[in-house]
Design an enzyme around this catalytic site. Structure first.
Site, mmCIF file in Angstrom:
data_model
loop_
_atom_site.group_PDB
_atom_site.id
_atom_site.type_symbol
_atom_site.label_atom_id
_atom_site.label_comp_id
_atom_site.label_asym_id
_atom_site.label_seq_id
_atom_site.Cartn_x
_atom_site.Cartn_y
_atom_site.Cartn_z
ATOM 1 N N ASP A 100 12.979 6.088 -9.593
ATOM 2 C CA ASP A 100 12.539 5.973 -8.379
ATOM 3 C C ASP A 100 13.140 4.262 -7.872
ATOM 4 O O ASP A 100 12.302 3.380 -7.795
ATOM 5 C CB ASP A 100 11.003 5.767 -8.329
ATOM 6 C CG ASP A 100 10.533 5.876 -6.703
ATOM 7 O OD1 ASP A 100 11.376 6.320 -5.921
ATOM 8 O OD2 ASP A 100 9.160 5.624 -6.522
ATOM 9 N N ALA A 103 0.908 -1.117 0.054
ATOM 10 C CA ALA A 103 -0.161 -0.073 -0.075
ATOM 11 C C ALA A 103 0.942 1.194 -0.059
ATOM 12 O O ALA A 103 1.755 1.488 0.816
ATOM 13 C CB ALA A 103 -1.048 -0.109 1.301
ATOM 14 N N ALA A 104 0.682 2.221 -1.019
ATOM 15 C CA ALA A 104 1.401 3.340 -1.320
ATOM 16 C C ALA A 104 0.613 4.435 -0.866
ATOM 17 O O ALA A 104 -0.599 4.417 -0.809
ATOM 18 C CB ALA A 104 2.143 3.444 -2.333
#
Length: 552
Positions: free
Chosen positions: A286, A125-126
Protein backbone atom coordinates in the site's frame (compact mmCIF):
# COMPACT_ATOMS: atom_id res chain seq x y z
CA UNK A 1 -28.09 1.52 11.22
CA UNK A 2 -26.13 -1.45 9.85
CA UNK A 3 -29.22 -2.77 8.05
CA UNK A 4 -29.75 0.60 6.36
CA UNK A 5 -26.06 0.61 5.38
CA UNK A 6 -26.45 -2.86 3.83
CA UNK A 7 -29.53 -1.79 1.86
CA UNK A 8 -27.85 1.41 0.68
CA UNK A 9 -24.88 -0.50 -0.77
CA UNK A 10 -27.13 -3.00 -2.57
CA UNK A 11 -29.38 -0.21 -3.88
CA UNK A 12 -26.41 1.71 -5.30
CA UNK A 13 -24.88 -1.26 -7.11
CA UNK A 14 -28.29 -2.53 -8.24
CA UNK A 15 -28.98 0.81 -9.94
CA UNK A 16 -25.54 0.76 -11.56
CA UNK A 17 -26.08 -2.74 -12.97
CA UNK A 18 -29.52 -1.83 -14.34
CA UNK A 19 -28.02 1.30 -15.90
CA UNK A 20 -25.27 -0.75 -17.61
CA UNK A 21 -27.73 -3.42 -18.80
CA UNK A 22 -29.96 -0.77 -20.39
CA UNK A 23 -27.28 1.45 -21.96
CA UNK A 24 -24.48 -0.99 -22.80
CA UNK A 25 -26.37 -4.23 -23.48
CA UNK A 26 -30.01 -3.65 -24.38
CA UNK A 27 -29.63 -0.52 -26.56
CA UNK A 28 -26.76 -2.00 -28.64
CA UNK A 29 -28.81 -5.21 -28.93
CA UNK A 30 -31.65 -3.34 -30.65
CA UNK A 31 -29.26 -1.45 -32.94
CA UNK A 32 -28.67 1.75 -30.93
CA UNK A 33 -25.10 0.96 -29.96
CA UNK A 34 -23.57 4.04 -31.61
CA UNK A 35 -26.04 6.31 -29.83
CA UNK A 36 -25.32 4.79 -26.41
CA UNK A 37 -21.57 4.67 -27.11
CA UNK A 38 -21.36 8.44 -27.59
CA UNK A 39 -22.28 9.08 -23.96
CA UNK A 40 -20.49 6.08 -22.46
CA UNK A 41 -17.39 7.86 -21.12
CA UNK A 42 -19.46 10.60 -19.51
CA UNK A 43 -21.90 8.10 -17.96
CA UNK A 44 -19.14 5.94 -16.48
CA UNK A 45 -17.41 8.99 -15.03
CA UNK A 46 -20.67 10.05 -13.36
CA UNK A 47 -21.14 6.55 -11.90
CA UNK A 48 -17.60 6.62 -10.49
CA UNK A 49 -18.19 10.10 -9.03
CA UNK A 50 -21.40 8.91 -7.33
CA UNK A 51 -19.54 5.92 -5.88
CA UNK A 52 -16.79 8.23 -4.63
CA UNK A 53 -19.39 10.30 -2.75
CA UNK A 54 -20.98 7.14 -1.34
CA UNK A 55 -17.58 5.83 -0.20
CA UNK A 56 -16.66 9.08 1.55
CA UNK A 57 -20.09 9.18 3.23
CA UNK A 58 -20.04 5.56 4.44
CA UNK A 59 -16.32 5.16 5.04
CA UNK A 60 -15.34 1.68 6.24
CA UNK A 61 -14.91 -0.89 3.50
CA UNK A 62 -16.27 1.36 0.75
CA UNK A 63 -13.13 3.52 0.79
CA UNK A 64 -11.03 0.38 0.40
CA UNK A 65 -13.30 -0.86 -2.40
CA UNK A 66 -12.80 2.41 -4.28
CA UNK A 67 -9.02 2.21 -3.89
CA UNK A 68 -9.10 -1.43 -5.00
CA UNK A 69 -11.27 -0.68 -8.04
CA UNK A 70 -8.97 2.17 -9.07
CA UNK A 71 -6.14 -0.37 -9.42
CA UNK A 72 -8.08 -2.80 -11.65
CA UNK A 73 -6.85 -1.30 -14.91
CA UNK A 74 -7.14 -4.75 -16.48
CA UNK A 75 -10.93 -5.04 -16.16
CA UNK A 76 -12.26 -1.48 -15.65
CA UNK A 77 -12.29 1.44 -18.11
CA UNK A 78 -10.09 4.50 -17.44
CA UNK A 79 -13.15 6.71 -16.86
CA UNK A 80 -13.74 4.78 -13.63
CA UNK A 81 -10.17 4.11 -12.50
CA UNK A 82 -9.04 7.71 -13.02
CA UNK A 83 -12.00 9.11 -11.07
CA UNK A 84 -11.28 6.77 -8.14
CA UNK A 85 -7.47 7.00 -8.33
CA UNK A 86 -7.25 9.85 -5.83
CA UNK A 87 -9.74 8.37 -3.38
CA UNK A 88 -8.06 8.38 0.01
CA UNK A 89 -9.45 7.87 3.49
CA UNK A 90 -11.44 11.11 3.39
CA UNK A 91 -13.43 10.48 6.56
CA UNK A 92 -14.06 12.44 9.74
CA UNK A 93 -12.14 11.53 12.89
CA UNK A 94 -13.77 9.73 15.82
CA UNK A 95 -14.25 11.78 19.03
CA UNK A 96 -11.42 11.47 21.54
CA UNK A 97 -13.67 9.83 24.14
CA UNK A 98 -14.48 7.01 21.70
CA UNK A 99 -10.74 6.49 21.13
CA UNK A 100 -10.13 6.47 24.88
CA UNK A 101 -12.79 3.76 25.37
CA UNK A 102 -11.20 1.52 22.72
CA UNK A 103 -7.71 1.81 24.28
CA UNK A 104 -8.87 1.30 27.85
CA UNK A 105 -11.00 -1.71 26.92
CA UNK A 106 -8.02 -3.30 25.14
CA UNK A 107 -5.59 -2.90 28.06
CA UNK A 108 -8.11 -2.81 30.91
CA UNK A 109 -6.26 0.19 32.31
CA UNK A 110 -6.80 3.98 32.34
CA UNK A 111 -5.25 5.81 29.39
CA UNK A 112 -3.12 7.95 31.71
CA UNK A 113 -1.44 4.87 33.20
CA UNK A 114 -0.32 3.74 29.73
CA UNK A 115 0.91 6.97 28.17
CA UNK A 116 2.72 9.95 29.68
CA UNK A 117 1.05 12.08 27.01
CA UNK A 118 -1.66 11.41 24.46
CA UNK A 119 -2.68 14.04 21.91
CA UNK A 120 -6.50 14.16 21.64
CA UNK A 121 -6.50 15.41 18.02
CA UNK A 122 -5.43 12.74 15.52
CA UNK A 123 -2.69 13.45 12.99
CA UNK A 124 -4.51 11.25 10.45
CA UNK A 125 -7.96 9.65 10.22
CA UNK A 126 -8.62 6.68 7.95
CA UNK A 127 -11.58 4.43 7.25
CA UNK A 128 -10.39 1.66 9.59
CA UNK A 129 -8.65 3.67 12.32
CA UNK A 130 -6.85 6.89 13.19
CA UNK A 131 -3.39 7.88 14.39
CA UNK A 132 -2.49 9.95 17.47
CA UNK A 133 0.84 11.25 18.74
CA UNK A 134 1.73 10.15 22.24
CA UNK A 135 4.69 9.41 24.51
CA UNK A 136 5.52 6.47 26.76
CA UNK A 137 6.72 6.84 30.30
CA UNK A 138 10.55 6.74 30.47
CA UNK A 139 12.08 3.30 30.59
CA UNK A 140 14.36 2.31 33.49
CA UNK A 141 17.56 3.52 31.78
CA UNK A 142 16.10 6.72 30.30
CA UNK A 143 15.10 10.12 31.70
CA UNK A 144 12.71 11.45 29.03
CA UNK A 145 9.41 10.11 27.68
CA UNK A 146 9.68 8.19 24.42
CA UNK A 147 7.75 9.74 21.49
CA UNK A 148 5.43 7.25 19.75
CA UNK A 149 2.44 7.18 17.43
CA UNK A 150 -0.63 5.17 18.36
CA UNK A 151 -2.96 3.70 15.78
CA UNK A 152 -6.45 3.02 17.14
CA UNK A 153 -9.32 1.24 15.40
CA UNK A 154 -12.69 2.88 15.04
CA UNK A 155 -15.40 1.60 17.39
CA UNK A 156 -17.61 -1.12 15.89
CA UNK A 157 -15.43 -1.37 12.77
CA UNK A 158 -15.54 -5.18 12.72
CA UNK A 159 -19.35 -5.18 12.50
CA UNK A 160 -19.25 -2.55 9.73
CA UNK A 161 -16.69 -4.59 7.77
CA UNK A 162 -18.84 -7.74 8.11
CA UNK A 163 -21.95 -5.95 6.79
CA UNK A 164 -20.09 -4.34 3.88
CA UNK A 165 -18.49 -7.62 2.82
CA UNK A 166 -21.86 -9.39 3.00
CA UNK A 167 -23.37 -6.78 0.65
CA UNK A 168 -20.39 -6.97 -1.72
CA UNK A 169 -20.69 -10.76 -2.00
CA UNK A 170 -24.31 -10.33 -3.13
CA UNK A 171 -23.23 -7.76 -5.72
CA UNK A 172 -20.44 -10.11 -6.82
CA UNK A 173 -22.97 -12.88 -7.52
CA UNK A 174 -25.02 -10.45 -9.61
CA UNK A 175 -22.01 -9.41 -11.68
CA UNK A 176 -20.84 -13.01 -12.12
CA UNK A 177 -24.08 -13.84 -13.97
CA UNK A 178 -22.84 -11.90 -17.00
CA UNK A 179 -20.63 -14.18 -19.19
CA UNK A 180 -18.25 -11.50 -20.59
CA UNK A 181 -17.34 -10.52 -17.02
CA UNK A 182 -17.20 -14.14 -15.87
CA UNK A 183 -14.76 -15.02 -18.68
CA UNK A 184 -12.43 -12.15 -17.82
CA UNK A 185 -12.43 -12.32 -14.03
CA UNK A 186 -13.45 -14.74 -11.28
CA UNK A 187 -15.49 -12.17 -9.36
CA UNK A 188 -16.25 -14.33 -6.27
CA UNK A 189 -12.56 -15.27 -6.00
CA UNK A 190 -11.51 -11.63 -6.34
CA UNK A 191 -13.92 -10.64 -3.57
CA UNK A 192 -12.66 -13.43 -1.32
CA UNK A 193 -9.09 -12.24 -1.87
CA UNK A 194 -10.18 -8.67 -1.11
CA UNK A 195 -12.01 -9.87 2.03
CA UNK A 196 -8.98 -11.82 3.24
CA UNK A 197 -6.70 -8.82 2.79
CA UNK A 198 -9.16 -6.49 4.53
CA UNK A 199 -9.65 -8.80 7.53
CA UNK A 200 -5.88 -8.97 7.91
CA UNK A 201 -5.74 -5.18 7.76
CA UNK A 202 -8.07 -4.76 10.74
CA UNK A 203 -5.90 -7.08 12.81
CA UNK A 204 -3.12 -4.84 14.13
CA UNK A 205 -1.17 -7.81 15.48
CA UNK A 206 -0.90 -9.05 11.89
CA UNK A 207 0.25 -5.59 10.78
CA UNK A 208 2.87 -5.50 13.56
CA UNK A 209 4.28 -8.87 12.43
CA UNK A 210 4.47 -7.59 8.83
CA UNK A 211 6.36 -4.50 10.03
CA UNK A 212 8.83 -6.63 11.98
CA UNK A 213 9.48 -8.83 8.93
CA UNK A 214 9.96 -5.79 6.70
CA UNK A 215 12.29 -4.21 9.26
CA UNK A 216 14.37 -7.41 9.39
CA UNK A 217 14.65 -7.48 5.57
CA UNK A 218 16.13 -3.95 5.54
CA UNK A 219 18.10 -4.13 8.79
CA UNK A 220 21.42 -3.82 6.91
CA UNK A 221 20.24 -1.04 4.59
CA UNK A 222 21.19 2.40 6.01
CA UNK A 223 18.95 4.14 3.46
CA UNK A 224 15.65 2.60 4.63
CA UNK A 225 13.91 3.29 7.96
CA UNK A 226 11.08 1.20 9.42
CA UNK A 227 9.55 2.22 12.79
CA UNK A 228 10.04 -0.16 15.70
CA UNK A 229 6.94 -1.83 17.18
CA UNK A 230 6.32 -1.48 20.94
CA UNK A 231 4.74 -4.86 21.60
CA UNK A 232 3.78 -4.16 25.23
CA UNK A 233 1.47 -1.41 23.98
CA UNK A 234 0.06 -3.27 20.98
CA UNK A 235 -3.10 -5.39 20.68
CA UNK A 236 -5.44 -6.46 17.92
CA UNK A 237 -7.09 -3.00 17.93
CA UNK A 238 -4.26 -0.73 19.13
CA UNK A 239 -0.81 -0.44 17.51
CA UNK A 240 2.01 1.57 19.09
CA UNK A 241 5.20 2.25 17.18
CA UNK A 242 8.24 4.49 17.16
CA UNK A 243 7.69 8.03 15.92
CA UNK A 244 10.14 8.74 13.13
CA UNK A 245 8.67 11.82 11.49
CA UNK A 246 9.56 12.91 8.00
CA UNK A 247 8.56 14.72 4.85
CA UNK A 248 5.59 13.36 2.92
CA UNK A 249 6.88 11.73 -0.23
CA UNK A 250 4.81 14.01 -2.48
CA UNK A 251 6.14 17.23 -0.83
CA UNK A 252 8.86 18.09 -3.36
CA UNK A 253 9.25 21.69 -2.16
CA UNK A 254 10.16 20.67 1.41
CA UNK A 255 12.54 18.02 0.07
CA UNK A 256 14.36 20.60 -2.05
CA UNK A 257 14.48 23.01 0.91
CA UNK A 258 16.25 20.26 2.88
CA UNK A 259 18.74 19.57 0.09
CA UNK A 260 17.03 16.32 -0.99
CA UNK A 261 16.73 15.54 -4.70
CA UNK A 262 13.20 14.19 -5.49
CA UNK A 263 14.61 12.29 -8.49
CA UNK A 264 16.97 10.43 -6.14
CA UNK A 265 13.99 9.65 -3.89
CA UNK A 266 12.16 8.13 -6.87
CA UNK A 267 15.19 5.98 -7.74
CA UNK A 268 15.63 4.74 -4.16
CA UNK A 269 11.92 3.98 -3.82
CA UNK A 270 11.87 1.99 -7.06
CA UNK A 271 15.03 0.07 -6.10
CA UNK A 272 13.54 -0.70 -2.68
CA UNK A 273 10.51 -2.29 -4.33
CA UNK A 274 12.62 -4.31 -6.75
CA UNK A 275 14.49 -5.69 -3.73
CA UNK A 276 11.22 -6.48 -1.93
CA UNK A 277 9.78 -8.31 -4.92
CA UNK A 278 12.82 -10.06 -6.38
CA UNK A 279 14.97 -10.71 -3.30
CA UNK A 280 12.68 -10.74 -0.25
CA UNK A 281 9.51 -12.02 -2.01
CA UNK A 282 7.56 -9.93 0.51
CA UNK A 283 6.43 -6.38 -0.25
CA UNK A 284 4.66 -3.38 1.24
CA UNK A 285 1.42 -3.45 -0.77
CA UNK A 286 0.00 0.00 0.00
CA UNK A 287 2.56 2.59 -1.13
CA UNK A 288 0.20 5.56 -1.28
CA UNK A 289 1.64 8.99 -0.27
CA UNK A 290 0.34 8.76 3.31
CA UNK A 291 2.51 5.69 3.97
CA UNK A 292 5.85 6.90 2.57
CA UNK A 293 8.10 9.64 4.01
CA UNK A 294 11.59 11.05 3.64
CA UNK A 295 13.45 11.42 6.95
CA UNK A 296 16.27 14.03 6.86
CA UNK A 297 19.29 13.10 8.98
CA UNK A 298 21.14 15.42 11.37
CA UNK A 299 24.21 17.16 10.00
CA UNK A 300 27.53 15.69 11.08
CA UNK A 301 29.08 19.17 11.41
CA UNK A 302 31.67 18.53 8.68
CA UNK A 303 29.89 20.50 5.97
CA UNK A 304 28.78 17.34 4.21
CA UNK A 305 25.24 16.68 3.11
CA UNK A 306 23.44 15.11 6.10
CA UNK A 307 21.62 12.60 3.92
CA UNK A 308 18.17 11.12 4.40
CA UNK A 309 16.29 7.85 4.79
CA UNK A 310 13.23 6.49 3.03
CA UNK A 311 10.53 5.69 5.60
CA UNK A 312 7.84 3.00 5.22
CA UNK A 313 4.82 2.93 7.56
CA UNK A 314 1.48 1.10 7.70
CA UNK A 315 1.97 -2.58 6.91
CA UNK A 316 -1.68 -3.60 7.09
CA UNK A 317 -1.49 -4.57 3.42
CA UNK A 318 1.52 -6.71 2.58
CA UNK A 319 1.94 -9.24 -0.20
CA UNK A 320 4.01 -12.34 -0.84
CA UNK A 321 5.50 -13.24 -4.21
CA UNK A 322 4.89 -16.90 -4.99
CA UNK A 323 7.56 -18.93 -6.84
CA UNK A 324 5.38 -18.95 -9.98
CA UNK A 325 4.87 -15.19 -9.98
CA UNK A 326 8.56 -14.65 -9.20
CA UNK A 327 9.54 -16.81 -12.18
CA UNK A 328 7.22 -14.77 -14.41
CA UNK A 329 8.57 -11.45 -13.15
CA UNK A 330 12.16 -12.60 -13.68
CA UNK A 331 11.28 -13.60 -17.25
CA UNK A 332 9.59 -10.25 -17.82
CA UNK A 333 12.54 -8.21 -16.53
CA UNK A 334 14.99 -10.19 -18.68
CA UNK A 335 12.65 -9.84 -21.68
CA UNK A 336 12.44 -6.07 -21.21
CA UNK A 337 16.21 -5.80 -20.71
CA UNK A 338 16.84 -7.76 -23.92
CA UNK A 339 13.81 -6.36 -25.79
CA UNK A 340 12.72 -9.93 -26.45
CA UNK A 341 9.03 -9.99 -27.50
CA UNK A 342 8.78 -13.79 -27.45
CA UNK A 343 10.21 -14.02 -23.97
CA UNK A 344 7.77 -11.37 -22.78
CA UNK A 345 4.86 -13.57 -23.93
CA UNK A 346 6.46 -16.48 -22.06
CA UNK A 347 6.46 -14.30 -18.93
CA UNK A 348 2.75 -13.55 -19.41
CA UNK A 349 2.05 -17.26 -19.72
CA UNK A 350 4.04 -18.17 -16.61
CA UNK A 351 2.12 -15.62 -14.52
CA UNK A 352 -1.22 -16.64 -16.04
CA UNK A 353 -2.22 -13.14 -17.13
CA UNK A 354 -3.37 -14.13 -20.64
CA UNK A 355 -6.97 -15.05 -21.34
CA UNK A 356 -7.59 -18.38 -23.12
CA UNK A 357 -7.60 -17.95 -26.88
CA UNK A 358 -5.39 -14.84 -26.92
CA UNK A 359 -3.78 -14.19 -30.30
CA UNK A 360 -0.15 -14.79 -29.35
CA UNK A 361 1.30 -13.87 -32.73
CA UNK A 362 -0.49 -10.53 -32.78
CA UNK A 363 0.57 -9.94 -29.19
CA UNK A 364 4.19 -10.73 -30.08
CA UNK A 365 4.05 -8.21 -32.94
CA UNK A 366 2.60 -5.57 -30.60
CA UNK A 367 5.32 -6.22 -28.01
CA UNK A 368 8.04 -5.94 -30.65
CA UNK A 369 6.59 -2.74 -32.08
CA UNK A 370 6.27 -1.28 -28.56
CA UNK A 371 9.95 -2.01 -27.92
CA UNK A 372 10.87 -0.34 -31.22
CA UNK A 373 8.80 2.78 -30.58
CA UNK A 374 8.81 3.29 -26.82
CA UNK A 375 11.77 1.42 -25.29
CA UNK A 376 14.25 3.63 -23.43
CA UNK A 377 12.02 6.72 -23.36
CA UNK A 378 11.55 8.57 -20.08
CA UNK A 379 8.13 9.42 -18.70
CA UNK A 380 8.27 12.98 -20.06
CA UNK A 381 9.28 11.68 -23.49
CA UNK A 382 6.41 9.21 -23.49
CA UNK A 383 3.98 11.99 -22.54
CA UNK A 384 5.40 14.16 -25.33
CA UNK A 385 4.76 11.53 -28.00
CA UNK A 386 2.67 12.92 -30.79
CA UNK A 387 -0.99 11.98 -30.87
CA UNK A 388 -0.58 10.70 -34.42
CA UNK A 389 2.14 8.25 -33.32
CA UNK A 390 -0.01 6.90 -30.48
CA UNK A 391 -3.04 6.65 -32.77
CA UNK A 392 -0.97 4.84 -35.39
CA UNK A 393 0.02 2.21 -32.81
CA UNK A 394 -3.62 1.85 -31.69
CA UNK A 395 -4.81 1.56 -35.28
CA UNK A 396 -2.21 -1.09 -36.07
CA UNK A 397 -3.22 -3.25 -33.13
CA UNK A 398 -6.85 -2.19 -32.67
CA UNK A 399 -8.00 -5.82 -32.81
CA UNK A 400 -5.69 -6.77 -29.94
CA UNK A 401 -6.59 -3.68 -27.89
CA UNK A 402 -10.30 -4.29 -28.45
CA UNK A 403 -10.05 -7.93 -27.34
CA UNK A 404 -7.95 -6.96 -24.26
CA UNK A 405 -6.43 -10.43 -23.81
CA UNK A 406 -5.17 -9.80 -20.27
CA UNK A 407 -6.59 -10.67 -16.89
CA UNK A 408 -5.08 -10.24 -13.44
CA UNK A 409 -5.14 -13.48 -11.41
CA UNK A 410 -6.13 -13.37 -7.75
CA UNK A 411 -2.57 -13.70 -6.45
CA UNK A 412 -1.44 -10.71 -8.54
CA UNK A 413 -4.06 -8.23 -7.34
CA UNK A 414 -1.97 -6.68 -4.57
CA UNK A 415 1.18 -6.58 -6.69
CA UNK A 416 -0.64 -5.03 -9.65
CA UNK A 417 -2.22 -2.37 -7.43
CA UNK A 418 1.11 -1.70 -5.72
CA UNK A 419 3.04 -1.23 -8.97
CA UNK A 420 0.33 1.02 -10.38
CA UNK A 421 0.54 3.38 -7.38
CA UNK A 422 4.35 3.16 -7.31
CA UNK A 423 4.56 4.20 -10.96
CA UNK A 424 2.47 7.30 -10.25
CA UNK A 425 4.60 8.32 -7.25
CA UNK A 426 7.91 7.91 -9.09
CA UNK A 427 6.62 9.89 -12.07
CA UNK A 428 5.37 12.64 -9.73
CA UNK A 429 8.78 12.89 -8.09
CA UNK A 430 10.71 12.89 -11.37
CA UNK A 431 9.02 13.63 -14.68
CA UNK A 432 12.08 12.16 -16.42
CA UNK A 433 11.94 8.95 -14.41
CA UNK A 434 13.00 6.13 -16.72
CA UNK A 435 11.75 2.73 -15.69
CA UNK A 436 13.85 1.10 -18.44
CA UNK A 437 17.11 2.43 -17.02
CA UNK A 438 16.07 1.43 -13.49
CA UNK A 439 15.32 -2.13 -14.54
CA UNK A 440 18.52 -2.72 -16.57
CA UNK A 441 20.85 -3.44 -13.57
CA UNK A 442 18.42 -6.08 -12.30
CA UNK A 443 18.02 -7.50 -15.79
CA UNK A 444 21.80 -7.76 -16.15
CA UNK A 445 22.06 -9.52 -12.79
CA UNK A 446 19.31 -11.98 -13.68
CA UNK A 447 20.88 -12.66 -17.08
CA UNK A 448 24.23 -13.28 -15.39
CA UNK A 449 22.59 -15.68 -12.91
CA UNK A 450 20.90 -17.42 -15.81
CA UNK A 451 24.25 -17.65 -17.62
CA UNK A 452 25.78 -19.25 -14.52
CA UNK A 453 23.45 -22.16 -15.07
CA UNK A 454 24.38 -22.20 -18.75
CA UNK A 455 25.26 -25.88 -19.03
CA UNK A 456 21.90 -26.90 -17.64
CA UNK A 457 20.18 -24.49 -20.06
CA UNK A 458 22.10 -25.90 -23.03
CA UNK A 459 21.19 -29.46 -22.00
CA UNK A 460 17.50 -28.59 -21.68
CA UNK A 461 17.48 -26.74 -25.01
CA UNK A 462 19.26 -29.65 -26.70
CA UNK A 463 16.71 -32.05 -25.23
CA UNK A 464 13.84 -29.93 -26.57
CA UNK A 465 15.45 -29.82 -30.02
CA UNK A 466 16.03 -33.57 -30.00
CA UNK A 467 12.42 -34.27 -29.04
CA UNK A 468 11.24 -32.00 -31.87
CA UNK A 469 13.43 -33.84 -34.39
CA UNK A 470 12.25 -37.25 -33.16
CA UNK A 471 8.60 -36.23 -33.42
CA UNK A 472 8.97 -34.53 -36.81
CA UNK A 473 8.41 -37.66 -39.03
CA UNK A 474 5.35 -38.68 -37.01
CA UNK A 475 3.86 -35.17 -37.17
CA UNK A 476 4.54 -34.95 -40.92
CA UNK A 477 2.82 -38.31 -41.47
CA UNK A 478 -0.16 -37.12 -39.42
CA UNK A 479 -0.36 -33.93 -41.47
CA UNK A 480 -0.34 -35.87 -44.79
CA UNK A 481 -3.01 -38.29 -43.51
CA UNK A 482 -5.32 -35.45 -42.49
CA UNK A 483 -4.76 -33.78 -45.88
CA UNK A 484 -5.65 -37.00 -47.73
CA UNK A 485 -8.81 -37.45 -45.63
CA UNK A 486 -9.90 -33.84 -46.12
CA UNK A 487 -9.65 -33.10 -42.39
CA UNK A 488 -7.01 -30.38 -42.53
CA UNK A 489 -8.18 -27.27 -40.64
CA UNK A 490 -6.98 -23.71 -41.01
CA UNK A 491 -7.36 -21.30 -38.09
CA UNK A 492 -7.81 -17.62 -38.81
CA UNK A 493 -8.61 -15.10 -36.05
CA UNK A 494 -10.33 -12.82 -38.58
CA UNK A 495 -12.48 -15.66 -39.93
CA UNK A 496 -13.35 -16.69 -36.39
CA UNK A 497 -14.45 -13.14 -35.62
CA UNK A 498 -16.57 -12.95 -38.77
CA UNK A 499 -18.27 -16.26 -37.93
CA UNK A 500 -18.86 -14.99 -34.39
CA UNK A 501 -20.52 -11.85 -35.75
CA UNK A 502 -22.77 -13.94 -38.02
CA UNK A 503 -23.76 -16.19 -35.12
CA UNK A 504 -24.49 -13.12 -32.98
CA UNK A 505 -26.66 -11.62 -35.72
CA UNK A 506 -28.59 -14.89 -36.07
CA UNK A 507 -29.19 -14.99 -32.31
CA UNK A 508 -30.51 -11.44 -32.43
CA UNK A 509 -32.80 -12.24 -35.35
CA UNK A 510 -34.14 -15.35 -33.61
CA UNK A 511 -34.69 -13.42 -30.38
CA UNK A 512 -36.51 -10.65 -32.26
CA UNK A 513 -38.81 -13.20 -33.93
CA UNK A 514 -39.63 -14.88 -30.62
CA UNK A 515 -40.21 -11.46 -29.04
CA UNK A 516 -42.63 -10.46 -31.80
CA UNK A 517 -44.55 -13.77 -31.61
CA UNK A 518 -44.84 -13.72 -27.82
CA UNK A 519 -45.75 -10.03 -27.73
CA UNK A 520 -48.44 -10.43 -30.42
CA UNK A 521 -49.85 -13.44 -28.58
CA UNK A 522 -49.89 -11.50 -25.29
CA UNK A 523 -51.84 -8.65 -26.89
CA UNK A 524 -54.38 -11.04 -28.43
CA UNK A 525 -54.87 -12.94 -25.16
CA UNK A 526 -55.27 -9.67 -23.24
CA UNK A 527 -57.96 -8.48 -25.67
CA UNK A 528 -59.70 -11.84 -25.26
CA UNK A 529 -59.81 -11.36 -21.49
CA UNK A 530 -57.17 -14.01 -20.67
CA UNK A 531 -55.14 -11.60 -18.53
CA UNK A 532 -53.16 -14.17 -16.50
CA UNK A 533 -52.06 -16.08 -19.60
CA UNK A 534 -51.30 -12.78 -21.36
CA UNK A 535 -48.96 -11.78 -18.56
CA UNK A 536 -47.14 -15.11 -18.96
CA UNK A 537 -46.64 -14.52 -22.69
CA UNK A 538 -45.47 -10.96 -21.98
CA UNK A 539 -42.88 -12.35 -19.54
CA UNK A 540 -41.79 -14.83 -22.21
CA UNK A 541 -41.39 -11.95 -24.66
CA UNK A 542 -39.14 -10.09 -22.25
CA UNK A 543 -37.12 -13.23 -21.54
CA UNK A 544 -36.58 -13.77 -25.25
CA UNK A 545 -34.77 -10.42 -25.30
CA UNK A 546 -32.89 -10.76 -22.00
CA UNK A 547 -31.61 -14.35 -22.23
CA UNK A 548 -29.46 -13.79 -25.38
CA UNK A 549 -27.68 -10.97 -23.55
CA UNK A 550 -26.15 -13.52 -21.17
CA UNK A 551 -25.11 -16.01 -23.82
CA UNK A 552 -21.38 -16.14 -24.66
Amino acid sequence: MLRRRYQRILWFFGRVLLHLIWWDIFLPFIGLGKWSGRSRARRLQRIAARFRRLAIDLGGVMIKVGQWLSSRLDILPPEITSELAGLQDEVAAEPFEAVRRVIESEFDRPLESLFAYFEPTPVAAASIGQVHRASLYPFADEDTPLPVVVKVQRPNIEAIVAVDLKALRVVGRWVDLYPPVRRRANVPALLEEFSRTLLEEIDYLHEAKNAEMFRANFVDDPEILVPQIHWNYTTRRVLTLEEVGGIKITDKETMLANGIDPAEVARRLFDAYLKQILDDHFFHADPHPGNLFVHPLQSNGKGESPGWKLVFVDFGMAGEVTPTILAGIREMIIAVGQRDADRLIKAYQIMGVLLPGADLELLRQANQRAFERFWGKSTSELVALSTSEAMAFIAEFRELIYDAPFQLPDNLILLGRCLSILSGICTGLDENFNVWVSIIPYAQRLIAEEGGAGLRGWVLEAGDTLRTLVNLPRRADSLLSRLEQGRLEFRSPELKQQIGRVEKALRRLTAALFFAVFLFSAVQLYLAGQIVVAVGFLAAALLSLIVPLFLP
